[in-house]
Write a protein that holds these residues in place. Structure first.
Motif, PDB file in Angstrom:
ATOM      1  N   UNK A  71      -6.688  10.961 -26.685  1.00 70.25           N
ATOM      2  CA  UNK A  71      -5.946  11.883 -25.821  1.00 70.25           C
ATOM      3  C   UNK A  71      -5.689  13.231 -26.487  1.00 70.25           C
ATOM      4  N   UNK A  72      -5.937  13.310 -27.795  1.00 71.01           N
ATOM      5  CA  UNK A  72      -5.695  14.559 -28.528  1.00 71.01           C
ATOM      6  C   UNK A  72      -6.934  15.417 -28.674  1.00 71.01           C
ATOM      7  N   UNK A  73      -8.067  14.958 -28.174  1.00 74.84           N
ATOM      8  CA  UNK A  73      -9.256  15.795 -28.196  1.00 74.84           C
ATOM      9  C   UNK A  73     -10.294  15.440 -29.235  1.00 74.84           C
ATOM     10  N   UNK A  74     -10.111  14.325 -29.952  1.00 73.30           N
ATOM     11  CA  UNK A  74     -11.144  13.893 -30.882  1.00 73.30           C
ATOM     12  C   UNK A  74     -12.388  13.463 -30.122  1.00 73.30           C
ATOM     13  N   UNK A  75     -13.555  13.646 -30.718  1.00 73.54           N
ATOM     14  CA  UNK A  75     -14.807  13.291 -30.058  1.00 73.54           C
ATOM     15  C   UNK A  75     -15.390  11.981 -30.578  1.00 73.54           C
ATOM     16  N   UNK A  76     -15.176  11.709 -31.862  1.00 70.54           N
ATOM     17  CA  UNK A  76     -15.688  10.485 -32.482  1.00 70.54           C
ATOM     18  C   UNK A  76     -14.611   9.938 -33.393  1.00 70.54           C
ATOM     19  N   UNK A  77     -14.661   8.630 -33.633  1.00 69.15           N
ATOM     20  CA  UNK A  77     -13.728   8.037 -34.571  1.00 69.15           C
ATOM     21  C   UNK A  77     -14.451   7.067 -35.484  1.00 69.15           C
ATOM     22  N   UNK A  78     -13.906   6.927 -36.679  1.00 71.13           N
ATOM     23  CA  UNK A  78     -14.413   5.995 -37.669  1.00 71.13           C
ATOM     24  C   UNK A  78     -13.227   5.226 -38.225  1.00 71.13           C
ATOM     25  N   UNK A  79     -13.465   3.989 -38.607  1.00 63.50           N
ATOM     26  CA  UNK A  79     -12.400   3.228 -39.242  1.00 63.50           C
ATOM     27  C   UNK A  79     -12.556   1.746 -39.032  1.00 63.50           C
ATOM     28  N   UNK A  80     -11.633   1.008 -39.655  1.00 62.34           N
ATOM     29  CA  UNK A  80     -11.696  -0.453 -39.616  1.00 62.34           C
ATOM     30  C   UNK A  80     -11.534  -1.009 -38.206  1.00 62.34           C
ATOM     31  N   UNK A  81     -10.921  -0.257 -37.300  1.00 60.88           N
ATOM     32  CA  UNK A  81     -10.822  -0.736 -35.920  1.00 60.88           C
ATOM     33  C   UNK A  81     -12.215  -0.901 -35.322  1.00 60.88           C
ATOM     34  N   UNK A  82     -13.148  -0.037 -35.719  1.00 65.62           N
ATOM     35  CA  UNK A  82     -14.520  -0.087 -35.219  1.00 65.62           C
ATOM     36  C   UNK A  82     -15.299  -1.143 -35.991  1.00 65.62           C
ATOM     37  N   UNK A  83     -15.271  -1.057 -37.321  1.00 63.57           N
ATOM     38  CA  UNK A  83     -15.978  -2.012 -38.169  1.00 63.57           C
ATOM     39  C   UNK A  83     -15.571  -1.791 -39.624  1.00 63.57           C
ATOM     40  N   UNK A  84     -15.498  -2.862 -40.356  1.00 65.54           N
ATOM     41  CA  UNK A  84     -15.358  -2.753 -41.805  1.00 65.54           C
ATOM     42  C   UNK A  84     -16.723  -2.372 -42.362  1.00 65.54           C
ATOM     43  N   UNK A  85     -16.774  -1.804 -43.553  1.00 65.46           N
ATOM     44  CA  UNK A  85     -18.079  -1.475 -44.144  1.00 65.46           C
ATOM     45  C   UNK A  85     -18.950  -2.718 -44.257  1.00 65.46           C
ATOM     46  N   UNK A  86     -20.220  -2.541 -43.960  1.00 67.42           N
ATOM     47  CA  UNK A  86     -21.173  -3.649 -44.066  1.00 67.42           C
ATOM     48  C   UNK A  86     -22.380  -3.176 -44.868  1.00 67.42           C
ATOM     49  N   UNK A  87     -23.043  -4.101 -45.563  1.00 71.06           N
ATOM     50  CA  UNK A  87     -24.265  -3.721 -46.284  1.00 71.06           C
ATOM     51  C   UNK A  87     -25.315  -3.207 -45.304  1.00 71.06           C
ATOM     52  N   UNK A  88     -26.177  -2.338 -45.784  1.00 70.06           N
ATOM     53  CA  UNK A  88     -27.173  -1.714 -44.908  1.00 70.06           C
ATOM     54  C   UNK A  88     -28.054  -2.735 -44.193  1.00 70.06           C
ATOM     55  N   UNK A  89     -28.349  -3.854 -44.834  1.00 66.87           N
ATOM     56  CA  UNK A  89     -29.200  -4.846 -44.177  1.00 66.87           C
ATOM     57  C   UNK A  89     -28.467  -5.613 -43.077  1.00 66.87           C
ATOM     58  N   UNK A  90     -27.164  -5.398 -42.935  1.00 62.45           N
ATOM     59  CA  UNK A  90     -26.393  -6.068 -41.892  1.00 62.45           C
ATOM     60  C   UNK A  90     -26.059  -5.145 -40.716  1.00 62.45           C
ATOM     61  N   UNK A  91     -26.381  -3.859 -40.832  1.00 56.63           N
ATOM     62  CA  UNK A  91     -26.026  -2.905 -39.788  1.00 56.63           C
ATOM     63  C   UNK A  91     -26.673  -3.271 -38.456  1.00 56.63           C
ATOM     64  N   UNK A  92     -27.922  -3.696 -38.483  1.00 57.04           N
ATOM     65  CA  UNK A  92     -28.591  -4.025 -37.219  1.00 57.04           C
ATOM     66  C   UNK A  92     -27.869  -5.136 -36.467  1.00 57.04           C
TER      67      UNK A  92
END
Length: 120
Positions: free
Chosen positions: A66-87
């Protein structure tokens, strides 16, 4: 480099809001809400995509949206994963992909917010 004069000197097309401001959104007495709103407005007015990092709660995500952000990143979306697990995050069995009315997934673990499309 965080000087505001640099926004005009270099051809930036994206600005990222640090998680330290986002962590103050849920608390009382912090200036996080005002800083996030101001940076989101500045970025949007300059035609930049505004990415907000450190989103950990639904309340933070709602505020950013609601404040005008276009993209977000963080643990709510996903915790970091190894590159071979991204798919696996994009597989039909993924909680993101199987959620009702899933939103398009933006690059590198960020989420594009509804109603915003500032990709260049």
């Amino acid at each position: 480099y965080s000087s505001l004069s640099q926004l005009r000197s270099f051809p930036f097309d994206k600005v990222k809001i640090d998680r330290s401001f986002v962590s103050q959104i849920d608390g009382k007495g912090g200036s996080g809400r005002e800083v996030v709103r101001a940076i989101a407005a500045l970025g949007s007015n300059l035609g930049m995509t505004v990415t907000v990092e450190g989103i950990e709660t639904d309340a933070q995500a709602d505020f950013v949206e609601t404040s005008g952000g276009h993209q977000m990143q963080g643990y709510l979306i996903s915790h970091p994963v190894p590159s071979d697990m991204v798919s696996a995050l994009f597989s039909p069995q993924s909680p993101i992909a199987s959620a009702p009315n899933p939103e398009p997934v933006a690059p590198a673990g960020s989420r594009r917010l509804r109603g915003h499309d500032h990709e260049k």
